[in-house]
Design an enzyme around this catalytic site. Structure first.
Site, PDB file in Angstrom:
ATOM      1  CG  HIS A  33      -0.546  -0.984   7.871  1.00  0.00           C
ATOM      2  ND1 HIS A  33       0.171  -0.399   8.909  1.00  0.00           N
ATOM      3  CD2 HIS A  33       0.231  -1.677   7.349  1.00  0.00           C
ATOM      4  CE1 HIS A  33       1.171  -0.808   9.093  1.00  0.00           C
ATOM      5  NE2 HIS A  33       1.582  -1.715   8.239  1.00  0.00           N
ATOM      6  CD  GLU A  76       0.110   3.372   6.783  1.00  0.00           C
ATOM      7  OE1 GLU A  76      -0.625   3.002   7.709  1.00  0.00           O
ATOM      8  OE2 GLU A  76       1.314   3.454   6.954  1.00  0.00           O
ATOM      9  CG  ASP A  95       4.634  -3.780   1.046  1.00  0.00           C
ATOM     10  OD1 ASP A  95       5.299  -4.603   1.414  1.00  0.00           O
ATOM     11  OD2 ASP A  95       3.619  -3.699   1.988  1.00  0.00           O
ATOM     12  CG  ASN A 148      -1.949   1.795  10.881  1.00  0.00           C
ATOM     13  OD1 ASN A 148      -1.977   0.500  10.690  1.00  0.00           O
ATOM     14  ND2 ASN A 148      -1.586   2.902  10.645  1.00  0.00           N
TER      15      ASN A 148
END
EC number: 3.5.99.6
Length: 263
Positions: free
Chosen positions: A138, A143, A67, A136
Site C-alpha cells: 500500500h 490498500e 493521509d 502489502n
C-alpha cells in the site's frame, strides 16, 4: 522507474533528503507531498538540518500530506497532523497555514475529500511526492484492490495495516479503522515521486512493485506508469529483486550521465 539501492537506512534517508533539498534550491515555492511513518523520519531530520544551515527555506513552500486517520482531531498524539508538527513543521521556517493534512475530524468526509483535491489543484499540483510502502504494497492508505486511478477518498484499512500501526496506540486506546487518503491517481499526478523503503520486511512489496505485474493487488505497482518515479531502497529491501545488480549498474551509469550534463 529509477531504482537506487544503497547500503543502509541512513544512506536512504540522506539520498532522499538531498532530492528534496535540490528541489527547494531550484524552486523555493515548491509544493511538496509528504508522508508519515518511521521511514521518513531521518529524511525530515536532514531537511531540518538543511533549513537551520540556511541551505533551504520553507517560507514559500506549500505541503500536502498523503493521509490521515478518520476520527482523530489534529491535536490527537496519533494523528498525522500532530506527527507532522512534531517531526517537521515545528522545526522549520514554514507557514503552517500552508501545510495541509486531510481533516480527520471532518463532519462531512466525502466533501472534505473533494475539497482536498481542489486545494491541490489550486496550488498548481504537487512538485514532488514522498512515499513509504506497506508490507502489502500500500501507498498512502491505498490498500490492495484500490483503483489505480482513484482520487482522494475515505478508505477502510486492512487488518494487516491496522496490526502494523497498533504499536503506535496504547493498549485499550481507540484505533481508527478508516482513513482519508490521496488516491493512487492523485499520487500519480505529482510531477516527481520518491518512494523510500528499508528493511527485509519490505522486500516482497518492493519485488511486486518493481518486477511484478501492474495490478491493484499491489497499489505501489502503479508507479511503473509514472514518468519520474524514484525508488530509494536499502540492500535489505532490495534483497528479493532478481535484477538488483543490473539496477545498480544502471544507477552508476545514470550518475555519470547526470554529472556530464551538470544536473
Amino acid at each position: 522507474m529509477q531504482i537506487v539501492i544503497l547500503k543502509d537506512s541512513a544512506s536512504v534517508a540522506e539520498y532522499g533528503a538531498n532530492i528534496f533539498i535540490k528541489q527547494l534550491q531550484k524552486k523555493a515555492d515548491s509544493v511538496l507531498g509528504l508522508a508519515t511513518g518511521s521511514t521518513p523520519l531521518s529524511l525530515y531530520q536532514g531537511l531540518i538540518a538543511a533549513n537551520k544551515d540556511k541551505q533551504i527555506s520553507f517560507k514559500a513552500v506549500t505541503t500536502f500530506n498523503l493521509d490521515e486517520y478518520l476520527g482523530l482531531e489534529g491535536t490527537h498524539p496519533q494523528s498525522y497532523r500532530y506527527f507532522m508538527n512534531e517531526q517537521l513543521f515545528d522545526h522549520i521556517d514554514i507557514d503552517k497555514s500552508k501545510t495541509f493534512v486531510p481533516p480527520g475530524d471532518a463532519e462531512n468526509p466525502i466533501a472534505a475529500c473533494q475539497g482536498y483535491e481542489d486545494k491541490i489543484k489550486s496550488a498548481g499540483g504537487i512538485d514532488i511526492q514522498l512515499l513509504g510502502i506497506g508490507r502489502n504494497g500500500h501507498i498512502g492508505f491505498n490498500e490492495p484492490s484500490s483503483g489505480l486511478m482513484s482520487r482522494t477518498r475515505v478508505k477502510t484499512l486492512t487488518k494487516a495495516t491496522i496490526d502494523d500501526n497498533a504499536r503506535f496506540f496504547k493498549e485499550g486506546e481507540y484505533q481508527p479503522h478508516l482513513s482519508i487518503t490521496m488516491g493512487i491517481g492523485t499520487i500519480l499526478d505529482a510531477k516527481k515521486v520518491v518512494l523510500l523503503a528499508t528493511g527485509e520486511n519490505k522486500a516482497e512489496a518492493i519485488l511486486a512493485t518493481v518486477e511484478g505485474a501492474l495490478t491493484a493487488a499491489c497499489p505501489a505497482s502503479a508507479l511503473q506508469l509514472h514518468q519520474d518515479a524514484v525508488l530509494v531502497i536499502d540492500e535489505a529491501a532490495a534483497s528479493k529483486l532478481t535484477d538488483r545488480d543490473f539496477y545498480k549498474h544502471i544507477e552508476v551509469e545514470n550518475q555519470k550521465l547526470m554529472a556530464r550534463l551538470g544536473l
